[in-house]
Motif scaffolding. Sequence first.
Motif, PDB file in Angstrom:
ATOM      1  N   MET A  40      33.523  32.664   8.233  1.00  0.00           N
ATOM      2  CA  MET A  40      34.815  31.543   7.579  1.00  0.00           C
ATOM      3  C   MET A  40      34.582  31.646   5.915  1.00  0.00           C
ATOM      4  O   MET A  40      33.652  32.261   5.300  1.00  0.00           O
ATOM      5  N   VAL A  41      35.591  31.090   5.193  1.00  0.00           N
ATOM      6  CA  VAL A  41      35.749  31.164   3.821  1.00  0.00           C
ATOM      7  C   VAL A  41      36.030  29.772   3.408  1.00  0.00           C
ATOM      8  O   VAL A  41      36.914  29.198   4.029  1.00  0.00           O
ATOM      9  N   THR A  42      35.198  29.163   2.558  1.00  0.00           N
ATOM     10  CA  THR A  42      35.327  27.898   2.047  1.00  0.00           C
ATOM     11  C   THR A  42      35.704  28.111   0.579  1.00  0.00           C
ATOM     12  O   THR A  42      35.322  28.665  -0.154  1.00  0.00           O
ATOM     13  N   VAL A  43      36.857  27.221   0.349  1.00  0.00           N
ATOM     14  CA  VAL A  43      37.463  27.183  -0.997  1.00  0.00           C
ATOM     15  C   VAL A  43      36.940  25.776  -1.514  1.00  0.00           C
ATOM     16  O   VAL A  43      37.207  24.805  -0.652  1.00  0.00           O
ATOM     17  N   THR A  44      36.557  25.918  -2.789  1.00  0.00           N
ATOM     18  CA  THR A  44      36.330  24.525  -3.424  1.00  0.00           C
ATOM     19  C   THR A  44      37.010  24.676  -4.762  1.00  0.00           C
ATOM     20  O   THR A  44      37.360  25.818  -5.350  1.00  0.00           O
ATOM     21  N   VAL A  45      37.588  23.342  -5.123  1.00  0.00           N
ATOM     22  CA  VAL A  45      38.349  23.302  -6.476  1.00  0.00           C
ATOM     23  C   VAL A  45      37.720  22.328  -7.187  1.00  0.00           C
ATOM     24  O   VAL A  45      37.650  20.894  -6.722  1.00  0.00           O
ATOM     25  N   ASP A  46      37.331  22.807  -8.370  1.00  0.00           N
ATOM     26  CA  ASP A  46      36.556  21.642  -9.309  1.00  0.00           C
ATOM     27  C   ASP A  46      35.456  21.160  -8.385  1.00  0.00           C
ATOM     28  O   ASP A  46      35.080  19.702  -8.643  1.00  0.00           O
ATOM     29  N   GLY A  51      39.268  23.402   1.488  1.00  0.00           N
ATOM     30  CA  GLY A  51      39.190  23.692   2.814  1.00  0.00           C
ATOM     31  C   GLY A  51      38.522  24.874   3.295  1.00  0.00           C
ATOM     32  O   GLY A  51      37.619  25.619   2.453  1.00  0.00           O
ATOM     33  N   THR A  52      38.148  24.907   4.484  1.00  0.00           N
ATOM     34  CA  THR A  52      37.307  25.916   5.283  1.00  0.00           C
ATOM     35  C   THR A  52      38.473  26.789   6.196  1.00  0.00           C
ATOM     36  O   THR A  52      38.902  26.168   7.021  1.00  0.00           O
ATOM     37  N   TYR A  53      38.499  28.275   5.953  1.00  0.00           N
ATOM     38  CA  TYR A  53      39.358  28.896   6.798  1.00  0.00           C
ATOM     39  C   TYR A  53      38.722  30.030   7.564  1.00  0.00           C
ATOM     40  O   TYR A  53      37.795  30.892   7.191  1.00  0.00           O
ATOM     41  N   VAL A 112      38.326  27.344  -9.501  1.00  0.00           N
ATOM     42  CA  VAL A 112      38.426  27.639  -7.861  1.00  0.00           C
ATOM     43  C   VAL A 112      37.405  28.673  -7.602  1.00  0.00           C
ATOM     44  O   VAL A 112      37.211  29.532  -8.250  1.00  0.00           O
ATOM     45  N   VAL A 113      36.701  28.402  -6.408  1.00  0.00           N
ATOM     46  CA  VAL A 113      35.660  29.400  -6.030  1.00  0.00           C
ATOM     47  C   VAL A 113      36.002  29.308  -4.373  1.00  0.00           C
ATOM     48  O   VAL A 113      36.281  28.531  -3.511  1.00  0.00           O
ATOM     49  N   ALA A 114      36.114  30.835  -3.742  1.00  0.00           N
ATOM     50  CA  ALA A 114      36.080  31.317  -2.339  1.00  0.00           C
ATOM     51  C   ALA A 114      34.795  31.858  -2.254  1.00  0.00           C
ATOM     52  O   ALA A 114      34.468  32.689  -2.798  1.00  0.00           O
TER      53      ALA A 114
END
Length: 129
Positions: A40-46, A51-53, A112-114
């Motif tokens: 999975m890849v988890t995206v965080t903003v601030d 979302g997790t994809y 943004v962090v993935a």
Amino acid sequence: MDHTKKRFGKKDAVFIGLLLIIAILIFFFTNYFQKETGAMVTVTVDGKVYGTYDLEKEQTIDIKAGDKTTNILKISDGKAKMLTADCPDQLCVHQQAISKKNQTIVCLPNKVVAEVTGNTKKDYDAVVQ
């Protein structure tokens, strides 16, 4: 007769060379061959999860801040890659695709962090009550 010892000789150089080769081999083995492939890849903003994809599912994610798309992340062939960003430096776009657990792509201006997480979709097999 002079009995002073040489401080550094040929054997010392060979010994140091062997130590360096062993250290380099250990570094490459632990960093490139032992990392788990993530699922999975988890995206965080601030700092908040956006979302997790699934890395196995081919998809393009529009990452928005407010009503504006700031970044586009593409997942294909089990890897995630930042396609575009509206930041001036474009460093996140030039980072390599990620697929191993704990690898990240960071876009500092957009916060943004993935990050690749886990080697399975769930951390548990079953729930027992």
